[in-house]
Design an enzyme around this catalytic site. Structure first.
Site, PDB file in Angstrom:
ATOM      1  NE  ARG A  98      -2.560   1.796  -1.050  1.00 25.90           N
ATOM      2  CZ  ARG A  98      -2.986   1.418  -2.250  1.00 25.90           C
ATOM      3  NH1 ARG A  98      -3.767   0.397  -2.408  1.00 25.90           N
ATOM      4  NH2 ARG A  98      -2.586   2.078  -3.329  1.00 25.90           N
ATOM      5  CE  LYS A 133      -2.601  28.346  -5.452  1.00 27.28           C
ATOM      6  NZ  LYS A 133      -3.684  28.824  -6.361  1.00 27.28           N
ATOM      7  CE  LYS A 165      -0.090  35.088  -5.359  1.00 26.84           C
ATOM      8  NZ  LYS A 165      -0.526  34.348  -6.551  1.00 26.84           N
ATOM      9  CD  GLU A 196      -1.900  38.007  -7.739  1.00 29.31           C
ATOM     10  OE1 GLU A 196      -2.020  36.781  -7.768  1.00 29.31           O
ATOM     11  OE2 GLU A 196      -2.259  38.700  -6.762  1.00 29.31           O
ATOM     12  CG  ASP A 217      -4.633  36.707 -10.283  1.00 27.50           C
ATOM     13  OD1 ASP A 217      -4.504  35.466 -10.369  1.00 27.50           O
ATOM     14  OD2 ASP A 217      -5.369  37.260  -9.448  1.00 27.50           O
TER      15      ASP A 217
END
Length: 280
Positions: A98, A133, A165, A196, A217
């Site tokens: 597994r 991410k 950002k 951004e 963006d």
């Protein structure tokens, strides 16, 4: 793939998570002296990634287990493709199954999803890149798998570059110009500055402040095409936000240099791969 110390630590953690108090199912049915062999099989089409990691898991359970790679990372899989063979302690093979497959399915899933985006923009100049991410602890594996799928890596961590950002701009007072100037003044000259933006006015302000890379963006493709024209010869352009397989080709056709997609790591479905005992 080279099994570095951080990857081995991750493997050890995964094994301890699953094998924390042993495997009473296998222990009650299989003698430690029993030997056997198994084959790892793909149950769907995709791109293989992570085979070295998966096979290393089996070696962690038993030093006398032998493995043979039949397909390598980057190979295309069909349903029924034989990926690798494992021989040795039957109980070790069953207990490791597994954990080994978890690594292999996750990595192959990321590589497969990335390859779909890469294929979708074939013939354009754009590159598919990942983001930060990622699953905590799995970043190196996921970013490796993106490369196997034909994509490219964005920042591996915060220290790889300056990416300003919207929250950075807000925290610094709201001015794109002042934020870029401060970054240029205070950061090492070797670091590129990316910012951004959301409008064409923002694009021009970022260009005037000499940003190296401009992230477009959540722009419409019409606005993005105009932004690309403004940036030509002055800054690298990156499309970001809500990119899907159905929209990525249209985005690439705007002429943007880079298309960053979080979904290829945070939402890629695991590839269906299994292990079958073949002989005792």
């Amino acid at each position: 793939m080279q099994i570095t110390k951080d990857i081995e630590t991750l493997i050890d953690l995964a094994i301890s998570e699953d094998y924390i108090s042993g495997d009473p199912t296998t222990k009650s049915l299989i003698s430690p002296s029993d030997s056997g062999s198994a084959i790892i099989v793909s149950d769907q089409e995709g791109v293989l990634a992570g085979i070295d990691v998966a096979l290393f898991v089996f070696s962690k359970f038993s030093s006398i287990t032998s493995t043979k790679v039949l397909l390598s990372d980057g190979d295309n899989l069909k349903k029924g493709s034989h990926i690798a063979r494992i021989e040795g302690s039957l109980s070790s093979i069953l207990s490791a199954e597994r954990t080994a497959l978890n690594f292999l399915q996750l990595c192959s899933g990321v590589a497969t999803e990335t390859s779909k985006y890469v294929e979708a923009i074939h013939g354009t100049k754009s590159k598919i890149v990942d983001t930060r991410k990622t699953i905590p602890g799995f970043r190196r594996l996921q970013k490796y798998s993106v490369q196997i799928g034909g994509g490219y890596n964005h920042r591996h961590n915060l220290s790889d570059g300056i990416l300003i950002k919207d929250n950075h701009i807000a925290a610094f007072g709201g001015s794109i110009t002042n934020t870029i100037k401060a970054a240029k003044k205070n950061a090492a000259h070797t670091l590129k500055i990316e910012i951004e933006v959301e409008t064409l006015e923002n694009v021009q302000e970022a260009l005037d402040a000499k940003a190296d890379i401009i992230m477009l963006d959540n722009m419409s493709t019409n606005m993005m095409a105009e932004a690309v024209k403004l940036c030509k010869g002055q800054a690298v352009t990156e499309a970001s936000g809500g990119v899907t397989l159905s929209t990525v080709k249209e985005i690439a056709e705007t002429g943007v240099d880079i298309i960053s997609i979080g979904a290829i790591t945070h939402s890629a479905p695991n590839l269906d791969i299994s292990l079958d005992i073949t002989s005792l």
